[in-house]
Design an enzyme around this catalytic site. Structure first.
Site, PDB file in Angstrom:
ATOM      1  N   CYS A 164       3.565 -11.376  69.094  1.00 37.06           N
ATOM      2  CA  CYS A 164       3.241 -12.660  69.033  1.00 37.06           C
ATOM      3  C   CYS A 164       4.352 -13.416  68.425  1.00 37.06           C
ATOM      4  CB  CYS A 164       2.052 -13.138  68.741  1.00 37.06           C
ATOM      5  SG  CYS A 164       1.438 -14.759  69.216  1.00 37.06           S
ATOM      6  N   THR A 307       2.591  -9.207  73.297  1.00 38.59           N
ATOM      7  CA  THR A 307       1.317  -9.868  73.238  1.00 38.59           C
ATOM      8  C   THR A 307       0.278  -9.107  73.898  1.00 38.59           C
ATOM      9  OG1 THR A 307       1.757 -11.000  75.210  1.00 38.59           O
ATOM     10  CG2 THR A 307       2.282 -12.175  73.197  1.00 38.59           C
ATOM     11  N   ALA A 308      -0.933  -9.430  73.653  1.00 41.15           N
ATOM     12  CA  ALA A 308      -2.177  -8.925  74.268  1.00 41.15           C
ATOM     13  C   ALA A 308      -2.142  -9.076  75.763  1.00 41.15           C
ATOM     14  CB  ALA A 308      -3.436  -9.169  73.615  1.00 41.15           C
ATOM     15  N   CYS A 341       1.536 -17.315  75.309  1.00 39.27           N
ATOM     16  CA  CYS A 341       1.743 -17.531  73.934  1.00 39.27           C
ATOM     17  C   CYS A 341       0.925 -18.664  73.764  1.00 39.27           C
ATOM     18  CB  CYS A 341       3.060 -17.342  73.247  1.00 39.27           C
ATOM     19  SG  CYS A 341       3.141 -17.186  71.526  1.00 39.27           S
TER      20      CYS A 341
HETATM   21  P1  FAD Z   1      -2.562  -2.540  68.834  1.00 45.08           P
HETATM   22  O1  FAD Z   1      -3.524  -3.614  69.798  1.00 45.08           O
HETATM   23  O2  FAD Z   1      -1.957  -3.246  67.476  1.00 45.08           O
HETATM   24  O3  FAD Z   1      -3.116  -1.287  68.699  1.00 45.08           O
HETATM   25  C1  FAD Z   1      -2.254  -0.107  68.333  1.00 45.08           C
HETATM   26  C2  FAD Z   1      -3.190   0.943  67.980  1.00 45.08           C
HETATM   27  O4  FAD Z   1      -2.381   2.154  67.589  1.00 45.08           O
HETATM   28  C3  FAD Z   1      -4.247   0.651  66.700  1.00 45.08           C
HETATM   29  O5  FAD Z   1      -5.449   0.807  66.858  1.00 45.08           O
HETATM   30  C4  FAD Z   1      -3.587   1.587  65.829  1.00 45.08           C
HETATM   31  O6  FAD Z   1      -4.729   2.131  64.640  1.00 45.08           O
HETATM   32  C5  FAD Z   1      -3.099   2.948  66.554  1.00 45.08           C
HETATM   33  N1  FAD Z   1      -2.187   3.804  65.986  1.00 45.08           N
HETATM   34  C6  FAD Z   1      -1.294   3.210  65.129  1.00 45.08           C
HETATM   35  N2  FAD Z   1      -0.679   4.479  64.568  1.00 45.08           N
HETATM   36  C7  FAD Z   1      -1.199   5.404  65.087  1.00 45.08           C
HETATM   37  C8  FAD Z   1      -1.001   6.708  65.048  1.00 45.08           C
HETATM   38  N3  FAD Z   1      -0.068   7.560  64.277  1.00 45.08           N
HETATM   39  N4  FAD Z   1      -1.646   7.604  65.937  1.00 45.08           N
HETATM   40  C9  FAD Z   1      -2.612   7.282  66.725  1.00 45.08           C
HETATM   41  N5  FAD Z   1      -2.915   5.570  66.604  1.00 45.08           N
HETATM   42  C10 FAD Z   1      -2.180   4.857  65.930  1.00 45.08           C
HETATM   43  N6  FAD Z   1      -1.291 -11.703  71.475  1.00 45.08           N
HETATM   44  C11 FAD Z   1      -1.508 -12.586  72.603  1.00 45.08           C
HETATM   45  O7  FAD Z   1      -1.685 -12.429  73.805  1.00 45.08           O
HETATM   46  N7  FAD Z   1      -1.834 -14.004  72.058  1.00 45.08           N
HETATM   47  C12 FAD Z   1      -1.836 -14.247  70.882  1.00 45.08           C
HETATM   48  O8  FAD Z   1      -2.203 -15.525  70.617  1.00 45.08           O
HETATM   49  C13 FAD Z   1      -1.648 -13.430  69.885  1.00 45.08           C
HETATM   50  N8  FAD Z   1      -1.488 -13.702  68.497  1.00 45.08           N
HETATM   51  C14 FAD Z   1      -1.439 -12.752  67.352  1.00 45.08           C
HETATM   52  C15 FAD Z   1      -1.467 -13.291  66.255  1.00 45.08           C
HETATM   53  C16 FAD Z   1      -1.170 -12.366  65.222  1.00 45.08           C
HETATM   54  C17 FAD Z   1      -1.273 -13.016  63.845  1.00 45.08           C
HETATM   55  C18 FAD Z   1      -0.844 -10.996  65.600  1.00 45.08           C
HETATM   56  C19 FAD Z   1      -0.770  -9.964  64.551  1.00 45.08           C
HETATM   57  C20 FAD Z   1      -0.903 -10.633  66.963  1.00 45.08           C
HETATM   58  C21 FAD Z   1      -1.059 -11.676  67.952  1.00 45.08           C
HETATM   59  N9  FAD Z   1      -0.870 -11.068  69.045  1.00 45.08           N
HETATM   60  C22 FAD Z   1      -1.183 -11.953  70.253  1.00 45.08           C
HETATM   61  C23 FAD Z   1      -0.400  -9.905  69.728  1.00 45.08           C
HETATM   62  C24 FAD Z   1      -1.389  -8.727  70.001  1.00 45.08           C
HETATM   63  O9  FAD Z   1      -2.383  -8.756  69.289  1.00 45.08           O
HETATM   64  C25 FAD Z   1      -0.875  -7.354  70.192  1.00 45.08           C
HETATM   65  O10 FAD Z   1       0.549  -7.672  71.093  1.00 45.08           O
HETATM   66  C26 FAD Z   1      -1.503  -6.383  71.035  1.00 45.08           C
HETATM   67  O11 FAD Z   1      -2.676  -6.383  70.065  1.00 45.08           O
HETATM   68  C27 FAD Z   1      -0.755  -5.237  71.181  1.00 45.08           C
HETATM   69  O12 FAD Z   1      -1.526  -4.245  71.731  1.00 45.08           O
HETATM   70  P2  FAD Z   1      -1.215  -2.688  71.330  1.00 45.08           P
HETATM   71  O13 FAD Z   1      -2.419  -1.895  71.737  1.00 45.08           O
HETATM   72  O14 FAD Z   1       0.157  -2.369  71.828  1.00 45.08           O
HETATM   73  O15 FAD Z   1      -1.259  -2.378  69.871  1.00 45.08           O
END
Ligand code: FAD
Length: 415
Positions: A164, A307-308, A341
């Site tokens: 983000c 981003t999500a 965003c």
């Molecule tokens: P995550 O959702 O972070 O999930 C990763 C997973 O992998 C976690 O559950 C973790 O426990 C697991 N994991 C880590 N290491 C290991 C391992 N070694 N073995 C097995 N599992 C592991 N996005 C938007 O779309 N709009 C927004 O407004 C927005 N605002 C944000 C604001 C903030 C402050 C933050 C922090 C993020 C924001 N985001 C936003 C970004 C969004 O949250 C992420 O882009 C999204 O969660 C990515 O998904 P992901 O599954 O790749 O990662």
């Protein structure tokens, strides 16, 4: 040695990306044997932490038990992955076990490198030093804003890529709005190693107008390298052409966004390229070298905004292409780079930045997306959280985003 457990699909990470792909796969193939490797007991809706920091969202509502976020039909492996052995189709776990797969989906998110800023970890949550990038600190951001009585408020952004990319400045504008409403004498500055407010010029020019309206000082080319909490001093590295120097800046309040990188166990694995991220084709999301490996979400090399919203566009692509590969067809789906965003330009208004690869504006609504609107605040506070929790169950909702043309000149608006 005992044989490793085997599953047709192994997904590493049960966050936004992993949970959504697991659900979408099961929607299309209810009999599919899927394991999700995920050590965390709580699943966090991170996008709302920005609102928590502004006192506009309850932090308790951003976490749900992981068990309720993963489909009941998957085998949940409650363990941390420690590496990949793609030559042998195996995932390595920290507890020494291995899991074998026919198809692997890498979805482990990214790593927050707090330790790279000297003195930061020792003072986070104290001395006015905070960050919305941790659920336990976001309420302290609100405390800092509420208790602020004037002086210097610094907001930092680390080098890209980060998750983000708008989050570092969203809280800046909401803090500025709070201080303005209370008539405080505040000097706000935004410190970023980059040369602009945002990576997409179309939106960045509009954000410069927001910065000017609040009289915020943009400090381009500045990277936070050290924090002395008790002395309330932040140190920045300032790069100029061929030299760099360090400058100190006093603060009453400091909102830090930490440097970010691929998780260490990915960096050191054969799935990573030199940058450390999982190397996937930016359209098919299939691995550059291993045909039975896919990747999505924050952990990959794709040059979209992490981003999500991007996950929502990527997950159906991974699902379709993985099932094509599993069932012996040509891959059929392509990711267009979509990300969104919602930039909170004040408490109550949002500039809904939506774009594709190469910064092409692609709003969901046929309105100029550079104008902050109250309706988008409602969208962020109420609709998007519901959309997110539904997405984890494979309900993606409607998707109207499309590339659209707008006049070059930034329209007039109030933040
Ligand atoms: P995550 O959702 O972070 O999930 C990763 C997973 O992998 C976690 O559950 C973790 O426990 C697991 N994991 C880590 N290491 C290991 C391992 N070694 N073995 C097995 N599992 C592991 N996005 C938007 O779309 N709009 C927004 O407004 C927005 N605002 C944000 C604001 C903030 C402050 C933050 C922090 C993020 C924001 N985001 C936003 C970004 C969004 O949250 C992420 O882009 C999204 O969660 C990515 O998904 P992901 O599954 O790749 O990662």
């Amino acid at each position: 040695m005992s044989h490793p457990a085997h599953h047709v699909v192994v997904i590493v990470g049960g966050g936004a990306a992993g949970a959504t792909v697991a659900s979408l796969l099961l929607k299309r193939r209810p009999d599919l044997d899927i394991a999700v490797v995920e050590p965390a007991e709580t699943h966090w809706y991170q996008p709302a932490w920005t609102l928590v920091g502004a006192g506009a969202f309850d932090v308790a509502a951003t976490g749900r038990p992981m068990a309720s976020c993963l489909p009941g039909k998957v085998t949940w492996v409650r363990a941390r992955a420690s590496g990949f052995d793609p030559e042998n189709n195996q995932v390595l776990l920290e507890d020494g076990r291995r899991i074998e797969y026919r198809f692997l989906v890498a979805a482990a998110g990214l790593q927050l490198d707090w330790h790279k800023i000297e003195g930061l970890e020792a003072t986070l949550g104290n001395n006015g030093v905070t960050s919305n990038y941790r659920h336990d600190l976001a309420p302290y951001t609100w405390e800092c804003i509420r208790n602020f009585s004037g002086g210097q408020a610094l907001f930092t952004q680390p080098p890209m890529p980060i998750k983000c990319a708008g989050a570092p400045q969203k809280i800046l504008y909401m803090a500025a709005d709070h201080f303005r409403r209370r008539g405080l004498s505040a000097q706000l500055s935004f410190h970023t190693p980059g040369p602009a407010m945002f990576g997409v010029p179309f939106y960045s020019k509009a954000l410069e107008r927001v910065v000017a309206e609040y009289a915020i000082r943009p400090a381009y080319g500045q990277n936070l390298v050290a924090v002395d909490g008790p002395a309330r001093k932040a140190t920045f590295e300032v790069k100029q052409a061929d030299r760099s120097e360090r400058i100190e800046q006093p603060f009453e309040m400091l909102h830090v966004v930490p440097p970010q990188s691929a998780p260490d166990f990915i960096k050191s694995s054969p799935l990573a390229d030199a940058s450390g991220w999982v190397a996937v084709d930016k359209h098919s999301l299939r691995h550059a070298r291993y045909d039975n490996v896919f990747g999505l979400g924050d952990c990959t090399t794709t040059p979209n905004s992490k981003t999500a919203a991007a996950v929502r566009a990527q997950a159906p692509v991974v699902t379709a292409n993985l099932l094509d590969a599993l069932e012996g067809r040509e891959m059929s789906a392509k990711y267009d780079g979509y990300a969104s965003c919602p930039l909170t330009t004040s408490v109550g208004k949002i500039m809904l930045a939506e774009f594709l690869y190469d910064g092409v504006p692609a709003p969901s609504f046929p309105l100029d997306p550079r104008i902050p609107r109250r309706a988008y605040w409602w969208l962020k506070k109420s609709y998007l959280p519901a959309l997110y929790w539904g997405m984890l169950r494979g309900n993606l909702g409607l998707d109207w985003h499309a590339p659209r043309q707008f006049p070059e000149a930034v329209p007039a608006f109030k933040a």
